[in-house]
Design a protein around this motif. Structure first.
Motif, mmCIF file in Angstrom:
data_model
loop_
_atom_site.group_PDB
_atom_site.id
_atom_site.type_symbol
_atom_site.label_atom_id
_atom_site.label_comp_id
_atom_site.label_asym_id
_atom_site.label_seq_id
_atom_site.Cartn_x
_atom_site.Cartn_y
_atom_site.Cartn_z
ATOM 1 N N TRP A 188 37.025 -3.606 6.773
ATOM 2 C CA TRP A 188 35.935 -2.582 6.408
ATOM 3 C C TRP A 188 34.761 -2.444 7.266
ATOM 4 O O TRP A 188 34.179 -1.285 7.667
ATOM 5 N N THR A 189 34.393 -3.362 7.800
ATOM 6 C CA THR A 189 33.246 -3.373 8.443
ATOM 7 C C THR A 189 33.752 -2.561 9.713
ATOM 8 O O THR A 189 32.939 -2.636 10.754
ATOM 9 N N VAL A 190 34.859 -2.637 10.086
ATOM 10 C CA VAL A 190 35.203 -2.285 11.409
ATOM 11 C C VAL A 190 34.079 -0.811 11.165
ATOM 12 O O VAL A 190 33.633 -0.065 12.669
ATOM 13 N N VAL A 191 34.013 -0.054 10.212
ATOM 14 C CA VAL A 191 33.487 1.035 10.101
ATOM 15 C C VAL A 191 32.352 0.889 9.035
ATOM 16 O O VAL A 191 31.264 2.229 9.965
ATOM 17 N N THR A 192 31.852 0.086 8.110
ATOM 18 C CA THR A 192 31.202 0.068 7.964
ATOM 19 C C THR A 192 29.714 -0.045 8.744
ATOM 20 O O THR A 192 28.422 0.328 7.939
ATOM 21 N N TYR A 193 29.799 -0.578 9.796
ATOM 22 C CA TYR A 193 28.795 -1.375 10.603
ATOM 23 C C TYR A 193 27.971 -0.175 11.107
ATOM 24 O O TYR A 193 26.288 -0.706 11.725
ATOM 25 N N MET A 194 28.221 0.523 10.930
ATOM 26 C CA MET A 194 27.325 1.991 11.977
ATOM 27 C C MET A 194 26.495 2.599 10.906
ATOM 28 O O MET A 194 26.167 3.723 11.253
ATOM 29 N N PHE A 195 26.963 2.198 9.305
ATOM 30 C CA PHE A 195 25.928 2.375 8.643
ATOM 31 C C PHE A 195 24.685 1.855 7.869
ATOM 32 O O PHE A 195 24.149 2.005 6.690
ATOM 33 N N VAL A 196 24.997 0.601 8.723
ATOM 34 C CA VAL A 196 23.868 -0.589 8.533
ATOM 35 C C VAL A 196 23.349 -0.364 9.637
ATOM 36 O O VAL A 196 23.366 -0.720 10.383
ATOM 37 N N HIS A 197 21.628 -1.524 8.859
ATOM 38 C CA HIS A 197 20.760 -1.214 10.601
ATOM 39 C C HIS A 197 19.567 -2.111 10.017
ATOM 40 O O HIS A 197 19.631 -2.705 9.189
ATOM 41 N N ALA A 198 19.329 -2.648 11.774
ATOM 42 C CA ALA A 198 19.059 -3.447 11.512
ATOM 43 C C ALA A 198 17.493 -4.195 11.500
ATOM 44 O O ALA A 198 17.007 -4.890 10.870
ATOM 45 N N GLY A 199 16.292 -2.671 11.245
ATOM 46 C CA GLY A 199 15.100 -2.399 10.780
ATOM 47 C C GLY A 199 14.422 -1.380 11.186
ATOM 48 O O GLY A 199 15.935 0.024 10.540
ATOM 49 N N PHE A 200 13.588 -0.770 10.370
ATOM 50 C CA PHE A 200 12.721 1.056 10.495
ATOM 51 C C PHE A 200 12.822 1.102 11.737
ATOM 52 O O PHE A 200 13.676 2.601 11.614
ATOM 53 N N TRP A 201 12.673 1.493 12.992
ATOM 54 C CA TRP A 201 13.031 1.809 13.984
ATOM 55 C C TRP A 201 14.269 2.355 14.457
ATOM 56 O O TRP A 201 14.251 2.606 14.721
ATOM 57 N N HIS A 202 15.000 0.834 14.025
ATOM 58 C CA HIS A 202 16.631 2.093 14.023
ATOM 59 C C HIS A 202 17.441 2.831 13.546
ATOM 60 O O HIS A 202 17.712 3.152 13.697
ATOM 61 N N VAL A 203 17.318 2.573 12.486
ATOM 62 C CA VAL A 203 17.128 4.081 11.524
ATOM 63 C C VAL A 203 17.229 4.862 11.650
ATOM 64 O O VAL A 203 17.713 6.121 11.547
ATOM 65 N N LEU A 234 34.982 -6.059 23.051
ATOM 66 C CA LEU A 234 35.438 -6.964 24.422
ATOM 67 C C LEU A 234 34.163 -7.447 24.752
ATOM 68 O O LEU A 234 34.378 -8.424 26.083
ATOM 69 N N PHE A 235 32.916 -7.023 24.852
ATOM 70 C CA PHE A 235 31.678 -7.852 26.180
ATOM 71 C C PHE A 235 30.855 -8.927 24.951
ATOM 72 O O PHE A 235 29.909 -9.134 25.373
ATOM 73 N N GLY A 236 30.804 -9.077 23.188
ATOM 74 C CA GLY A 236 30.167 -9.748 23.321
ATOM 75 C C GLY A 236 30.515 -9.805 21.685
ATOM 76 O O GLY A 236 29.671 -9.454 20.983
ATOM 77 N N PRO A 237 31.292 -10.664 21.724
ATOM 78 C CA PRO A 237 32.271 -10.555 19.717
ATOM 79 C C PRO A 237 31.461 -11.319 19.298
ATOM 80 O O PRO A 237 31.665 -12.171 17.414
ATOM 81 N N THR A 238 30.162 -12.383 19.596
ATOM 82 C CA THR A 238 30.033 -13.300 18.850
ATOM 83 C C THR A 238 29.161 -13.320 17.619
ATOM 84 O O THR A 238 28.269 -14.038 16.966
ATOM 85 N N ALA A 239 28.039 -11.815 18.280
ATOM 86 C CA ALA A 239 27.212 -11.347 16.775
ATOM 87 C C ALA A 239 27.265 -10.239 16.200
ATOM 88 O O ALA A 239 28.275 -10.169 16.572
ATOM 89 N N LEU A 240 26.659 -10.252 15.234
ATOM 90 C CA LEU A 240 26.193 -9.086 14.341
ATOM 91 C C LEU A 240 26.326 -7.703 14.663
ATOM 92 O O LEU A 240 25.305 -7.613 15.421
ATOM 93 N N LEU A 241 26.907 -6.737 14.977
ATOM 94 C CA LEU A 241 27.243 -5.513 14.978
ATOM 95 C C LEU A 241 26.515 -4.802 13.784
ATOM 96 O O LEU A 241 27.353 -5.188 13.177
ATOM 97 N N VAL A 242 25.599 -3.956 14.475
ATOM 98 C CA VAL A 242 24.913 -2.671 13.378
ATOM 99 C C VAL A 242 24.708 -1.959 14.019
ATOM 100 O O VAL A 242 23.757 -2.023 15.156
ATOM 101 N N GLY A 243 24.703 -0.457 12.789
ATOM 102 C CA GLY A 243 23.408 0.698 13.761
ATOM 103 C C GLY A 243 24.881 1.785 14.090
ATOM 104 O O GLY A 243 25.730 1.304 14.126
ATOM 105 N N ALA A 244 24.253 3.007 14.104
ATOM 106 C CA ALA A 244 25.032 3.962 14.309
ATOM 107 C C ALA A 244 24.735 4.527 15.299
ATOM 108 O O ALA A 244 25.100 5.530 16.227
#
Length: 306
Positions: free
Chosen positions: A57-72, A112-122
């Motif tokens: 589910w994280t393939v879709v849900t990642y784009m609804f969670v953010h890393a901070g106030f300015w990010h969202v 493809l370019f950096g799968p080790t990091a956590l991906l979040v944000g829209a």
């Protein structure tokens, strides 16, 4: 900050249903991040390759969670600025699919370019919306930082170049960590461009505009036919008349010259069929009376049986 300088309320509503729901969901999830579960929700909804295959589910849900106030805040502000007009053109359902599609593009580039990091944000989805806006209204002016006028197409081009330069530079310099988000932005751009430039989808839209559900004559099952060529009883009647005339001419052509009837005298009244055919040639088949149509039908049956 950027805002279209000549935006008109008559062009599109300031807020549209899909944009409103997307902003509400993102803000609600960020509120939960702050008040209830915090980092747990970020890890639960964000995408990380090591969590697969269990956390699909994280393939879709990642784009609804953010890393901070300015990010969202920046993502939702940009969606609010550019999204409603694009949704007004596409429709709410198509806009939502397009938004999610661009988000998947960001996920793929991250993979493809950096799968080790956590991906979040829209960001990837929002950048795709900006590209759609720029392709539809490229010369629309916006005010960058509220003071610098700039056309939307150049603003989006600047974002593409900036994402590429910063993404590649930071990835090479720091081993991929900080540069991943910028490369995910490029995935949103790329998937938006593919979606908007696919010939098949444009052809399908044009086909839908030209096809209407019109029932055929009689009790046949309705089927799709072009609006420009509707089937009608009058058209079939005209073709039937043409067939009768053609058969009559063929019979006269095959008849021997000796057996040809003498010329009709001016005082002799014409036959009923001749009168009907003359009337059709002068005023059209719509002018026939019920009795005249009966004569035409009887002659048609006689020619078919003979």
């Amino acid at each position: 900050m950027a805002y279209p300088s000549s935006y008109s309320e008559h062009d599109a509503p300031r807020i549209t249903p899909a944009v409103q729901w997307l902003i509400a969901i993102n803000v609600a999830i960020y509120f939960l991040q702050l008040t209830l579960v915090g980092p747990v929700m970020t890890q639960f909804l964000g995408f990380k390759l090591s969590d697969l295959p269990g956390s699909l589910w994280t393939v879709v849900t990642y784009m609804f969670v953010h890393a901070g106030f300015w990010h969202v805040t920046l993502n939702m502000y940009t969606l609010w600025v550019f999204g409603p007009r694009v949704e007004h053109e596409m429709g709410a359902a198509a806009f939502t699919r397009f938004y999610l599609w661009c988000g998947l593009g960001g996920w793929l580039f991250h993979l493809l370019f950096g799968p080790t990091a956590l991906l979040v944000g829209a960001s990837a989805a929002v950048f795709g919306v900006m590209l759609a806006y720029a392709m539809r209204w490229p010369d629309q002016e916006l005010m960058l930082f509220g003071v610098i006028p700039m056309r939307v197409k150049w603003f989006v081009a600047l974002l593409v170049v900036g994402s590429l330069v910063q993404g590649m530079g930071l990835t090479l310099g720091d081993g991929g960590g900080p540069g991943i988000a910028y490369l995910a932005h490029l995935g949103g751009f790329a998937f938006a461009w593919l979606y908007l430039r696919t010939p098949s989808s444009q052809s399908l839209d044009r086909l839908k505009q030209r096809i209407a559900q019109v029932p055929d004559v009689g009790d046949e099952t309705p089927r799709a036919i072009p609006r420009s060529l509707p089937r009608s009883r009058d058209r079939e009647r005209e073709s039937e008349v043409d067939e009768i005339v053609a058969k009559s001419k063929a019979v006269l052509t095959k008849r021997p010259a000796a057996a040809a009837p003498p010329p009709r005298s001016p005082s002799k009244p014409p036959s009923a069929l001749d009168a009907v055919l003359d009337k059709i040639s002068k005023t059209g088949i719509e002018s026939l009376t019920g009795e005249e149509r009966k004569v035409l039908d009887e002659e048609s049956r006689r020619l078919r049986d003979g």
